[in-house]
Design a protein around this motif. Structure first.
Motif, PDB file in Angstrom:
ATOM      1  N   GLU A  85      41.275  33.730  50.398  1.00 43.64           N
ATOM      2  CA  GLU A  85      39.937  34.312  50.590  1.00 43.64           C
ATOM      3  C   GLU A  85      39.667  34.580  52.066  1.00 43.64           C
ATOM      4  O   GLU A  85      39.140  35.649  52.435  1.00 43.64           O
ATOM      5  CB  GLU A  85      38.875  33.379  50.018  1.00 43.64           C
ATOM      6  N   LEU A  86      40.025  33.633  52.912  1.00 48.45           N
ATOM      7  CA  LEU A  86      39.822  33.811  54.351  1.00 48.45           C
ATOM      8  C   LEU A  86      40.690  34.924  54.916  1.00 48.45           C
ATOM      9  O   LEU A  86      40.259  35.706  55.771  1.00 48.45           O
ATOM     10  CB  LEU A  86      40.120  32.504  55.080  1.00 48.45           C
ATOM     11  N   ALA A  87      41.933  35.014  54.419  1.00 48.95           N
ATOM     12  CA  ALA A  87      42.883  36.002  54.948  1.00 48.95           C
ATOM     13  C   ALA A  87      42.470  37.435  54.640  1.00 48.95           C
ATOM     14  O   ALA A  87      42.736  38.342  55.433  1.00 48.95           O
ATOM     15  CB  ALA A  87      44.276  35.729  54.391  1.00 48.95           C
ATOM     16  N   ILE A  88      41.833  37.650  53.490  1.00 50.39           N
ATOM     17  CA  ILE A  88      41.519  39.019  53.063  1.00 50.39           C
ATOM     18  C   ILE A  88      40.045  39.370  53.262  1.00 50.39           C
ATOM     19  O   ILE A  88      39.634  40.489  52.954  1.00 50.39           O
ATOM     20  CB  ILE A  88      41.923  39.237  51.595  1.00 50.39           C
ATOM     21  N   GLU A  89      39.294  38.440  53.799  1.00 46.75           N
ATOM     22  CA  GLU A  89      37.866  38.676  54.011  1.00 46.75           C
ATOM     23  C   GLU A  89      37.644  39.898  54.891  1.00 46.75           C
ATOM     24  O   GLU A  89      38.283  40.071  55.921  1.00 46.75           O
ATOM     25  CB  GLU A  89      37.232  37.436  54.665  1.00 46.75           C
ATOM     26  N   GLY A  90      36.747  40.763  54.461  1.00 48.10           N
ATOM     27  CA  GLY A  90      36.426  41.950  55.246  1.00 48.10           C
ATOM     28  C   GLY A  90      37.207  43.189  54.860  1.00 48.10           C
ATOM     29  O   GLY A  90      36.865  44.291  55.303  1.00 48.10           O
ATOM     30  N   VAL A  91      38.267  43.042  54.059  1.00 47.53           N
ATOM     31  CA  VAL A  91      39.015  44.204  53.571  1.00 47.53           C
ATOM     32  C   VAL A  91      38.482  44.499  52.170  1.00 47.53           C
ATOM     33  O   VAL A  91      38.805  43.797  51.209  1.00 47.53           O
ATOM     34  CB  VAL A  91      40.534  43.942  53.532  1.00 47.53           C
ATOM     35  N   HIS A  92      37.677  45.538  52.041  1.00 43.13           N
ATOM     36  CA  HIS A  92      36.896  45.735  50.824  1.00 43.13           C
ATOM     37  C   HIS A  92      37.758  46.106  49.616  1.00 43.13           C
ATOM     38  O   HIS A  92      37.334  45.898  48.468  1.00 43.13           O
ATOM     39  CB  HIS A  92      35.821  46.800  51.056  1.00 43.13           C
ATOM     40  N   SER A  93      38.944  46.630  49.838  1.00 40.08           N
ATOM     41  CA  SER A  93      39.802  47.018  48.715  1.00 40.08           C
ATOM     42  C   SER A  93      40.784  45.909  48.324  1.00 40.08           C
ATOM     43  O   SER A  93      41.639  46.122  47.466  1.00 40.08           O
ATOM     44  CB  SER A  93      40.576  48.301  49.045  1.00 40.08           C
ATOM     45  N   TRP A  94      40.666  44.753  48.952  1.00 41.46           N
ATOM     46  CA  TRP A  94      41.512  43.607  48.607  1.00 41.46           C
ATOM     47  C   TRP A  94      40.645  42.525  47.977  1.00 41.46           C
ATOM     48  O   TRP A  94      39.509  42.291  48.413  1.00 41.46           O
ATOM     49  CB  TRP A  94      42.187  43.027  49.848  1.00 41.46           C
ATOM     50  N   ARG A  95      41.201  41.862  46.946  1.00 43.15           N
ATOM     51  CA  ARG A  95      40.459  40.770  46.348  1.00 43.15           C
ATOM     52  C   ARG A  95      41.410  39.719  45.787  1.00 43.15           C
ATOM     53  O   ARG A  95      42.598  39.980  45.585  1.00 43.15           O
ATOM     54  CB  ARG A  95      39.511  41.269  45.258  1.00 43.15           C
ATOM     55  N   LEU A  96      40.872  38.562  45.525  1.00 41.25           N
ATOM     56  CA  LEU A  96      41.649  37.478  44.939  1.00 41.25           C
ATOM     57  C   LEU A  96      41.497  37.509  43.420  1.00 41.25           C
ATOM     58  O   LEU A  96      40.392  37.679  42.912  1.00 41.25           O
ATOM     59  CB  LEU A  96      41.175  36.137  45.494  1.00 41.25           C
ATOM     60  N   GLU A  97      42.614  37.346  42.722  1.00 37.56           N
ATOM     61  CA  GLU A  97      42.617  37.223  41.261  1.00 37.56           C
ATOM     62  C   GLU A  97      43.042  35.788  40.938  1.00 37.56           C
ATOM     63  O   GLU A  97      44.169  35.388  41.204  1.00 37.56           O
ATOM     64  CB  GLU A  97      43.583  38.235  40.638  1.00 37.56           C
ATOM     65  N   ALA A  98      42.126  35.011  40.368  1.00 35.72           N
ATOM     66  CA  ALA A  98      42.333  33.565  40.221  1.00 35.72           C
ATOM     67  C   ALA A  98      42.892  33.158  38.861  1.00 35.72           C
ATOM     68  O   ALA A  98      42.944  31.967  38.555  1.00 35.72           O
ATOM     69  CB  ALA A  98      41.021  32.833  40.473  1.00 35.72           C
TER      70      ALA A  98
END
Length: 217
Positions: free
Chosen positions: A64-77
């Protein structure tokens, strides 16, 4: 008529997530012209022992911290929430059922390509997603095992050129061990190498939360 959203999935233990993972995501998104990149942390991967695996919640937070701010990236849990060993084919089937209007590309490395035929129901992987192979060589022949060549011909298997990034999670965990060294010079060199390998927020998180490393004998 609506068109499918193109989704790249980057799977892994992310133990920890590092700059190489982010470069892989950028290269895959560009190659696939993907609308989004989904980072899929493994829960209990069947091919890897868990003796050095950080807690699932910690790995989730680092992604979550690594991809924060990149709107086209998300975590799939999905795999983090699954109890017991996780298998890629089951995850892809679940995601295709849940998101029928998405077209998925699952991204692997060349090392995983070599043993892909050992994965559970490996042939079915291509029913649910195209398989993209990150190739750090970028040039020359794209070497594919014979059993997979038909998928290459039918464009279900494809190459993703990526600039070389000399970093690995294993190396980073080793540097955390060296930070516990009684030698100040060794410890400082290790800290520098860790900082150079991680996204800034992940580095700060790990400095506050001592997840990796153990005292040296």
């Amino acid at each position: 008529m609506s068109t499918s959203r193109q989704i790249c999935i980057i799977g892994g233990t992310f133990n920890p997530v590092h700059l190489g993972h982010l470069q892989m995501a950028r290269s895959a998104q560009a190659q696939c012209m993907a609308d989004e990149v989904w980072f899929l942390p493994a829960g209990q991967p069947w091919q890897k022992p868990d003796d050095e695996l950080a807690p699932a919640e910690s790995r989730r937070r680092m992604v979550e911290l690594a991809i924060e701010g990149v709107h086209s990236w998300r975590l799939e849990a999905h795999e983090l929430l699954h109890s017991g060993p996780t298998y890629t084919v089951d995850t892809l089937e679940h995601l295709c059922d849940q998101f029928p209007d998405h077209a998925f590309s699952f991204v692997i490395g060349t090392d995983q390509l070599d043993n892909l035929t050992s994965w559970k129901h490996w042939r079915s992987l291509f029913d649910y997603a195209r398989i993209g192979v990150v190739d750090r060589l970028q040039h020359g022949e794209f070497k594919v095992p014979d059993a997979l060549k038909s998928h290459l011909v039918h464009n279900r298997l494809f190459r993703i050129p990526m600039p070389a990034v000399n970093v690995s999670s294993t190396h980073i965990r080793r540097q955390f061990e060296l930070m516990q060294s009684g030698n100040p010079e060794v410890a400082e060199t290790a800290r520098y190498r860790i900082e150079a390998s991680l996204p800034g927020p992940v580095y700060e998180y790990l400095m506050r939360n001592p997840i990796y490393g153990r005292p040296q004998p």
